[in-house]
Enzyme design. Structure first.
Site, PDB file in Angstrom:
ATOM      1  N   CYS A  52       0.857  -1.177   0.000  1.00 36.85           N
ATOM      2  CA  CYS A  52       0.000   0.000   0.000  1.00 36.85           C
ATOM      3  C   CYS A  52       0.900   1.236   0.000  1.00 36.85           C
ATOM      4  O   CYS A  52       1.817   1.328   0.833  1.00 36.85           O
ATOM      5  CB  CYS A  52      -0.905   0.012   1.235  1.00 36.85           C
ATOM      6  SG  CYS A  52      -1.833   1.549   1.419  1.00 36.85           S
ATOM      7  N   ASP A  59      -0.366  -5.845   0.240  1.00 34.25           N
ATOM      8  CA  ASP A  59      -1.628  -6.098  -0.442  1.00 34.25           C
ATOM      9  C   ASP A  59      -1.463  -7.384  -1.243  1.00 34.25           C
ATOM     10  O   ASP A  59      -0.380  -7.670  -1.751  1.00 34.25           O
ATOM     11  CB  ASP A  59      -1.963  -4.955  -1.409  1.00 34.25           C
ATOM     12  CG  ASP A  59      -2.400  -3.691  -0.687  1.00 34.25           C
ATOM     13  OD1 ASP A  59      -3.110  -3.805   0.325  1.00 34.25           O
ATOM     14  OD2 ASP A  59      -2.040  -2.590  -1.146  1.00 34.25           O
TER      15      ASP A  59
END
Length: 154
Positions: A52, A59
């Site tokens: 992120c 992620d």
């Protein structure tokens, strides 16, 4: 078929260092041995990771890359190393997914390409991102990507 098409590959058949970033990653290609045939190729990366750009937290996504080659095929080990180079790359889901699609189009110049980025929830919301270069060529069987919408544990 001659092995001449594999000459010049720097990553296949030996050890290759994981690139520090997607920009540093080398995507290698080979001449399409069947350039007069229209056919479909699929790569699936069920454990794609990036970071992120705001929090730095990891992620996770399931990527499905589909293409109909023209003059070139992507060499799969170089694709694997390219995709793994995102592990320390900070970008939003949309940027990662579309950027991968655009890079493959730039390098391969396929007849057609699509990528589905099926991202696992962040903040309770899964995000799916899709990129496609246009209408699929006629006469080529193109199956559904087969990734169901996120349902959690239900």
């Amino acid at each position: 078929m001659s092995k001449e098409i594999y000459k010049g590959l720097s990553q296949l058949g030996g050890t290759a260092k994981l690139p520090e970033s997607p920009e540093q990653a080398v995507l290698e290609k080979v001449p399409n041995p069947r350039p007069d045939s229209r056919y479909f190729v699929r790569f699936t990366c069920p454990e794609f990771t990036s970071l992120c750009p705001v929090t730095g937290q990891p992620d996770f996504a399931h990527l499905v890359i589909d293409y109909v080659p023209d003059g070139f095929l992507v060499e799969s080990k170089s694709l694997k190393l390219y995709l793994h180079s995102f592990r320390n790359h900070a970008a939003f889901h949309e940027d990662c997914t579309v950027g991968i699609g655009e890079r493959l189009v730039e390098e391969l110049k396929p007849h057609w390409l699509r990528i589905g980025g099926y991202w696992y929830p962040r903040g309770g919301i899964p995000i799916d991102v899709f990129f496609q270069t246009g209408t699929p060529p006629q006469g080529v069987w193109i199956p559904d990507q087969g990734v169901p919408a996120y349902r959690g544990r239900g």
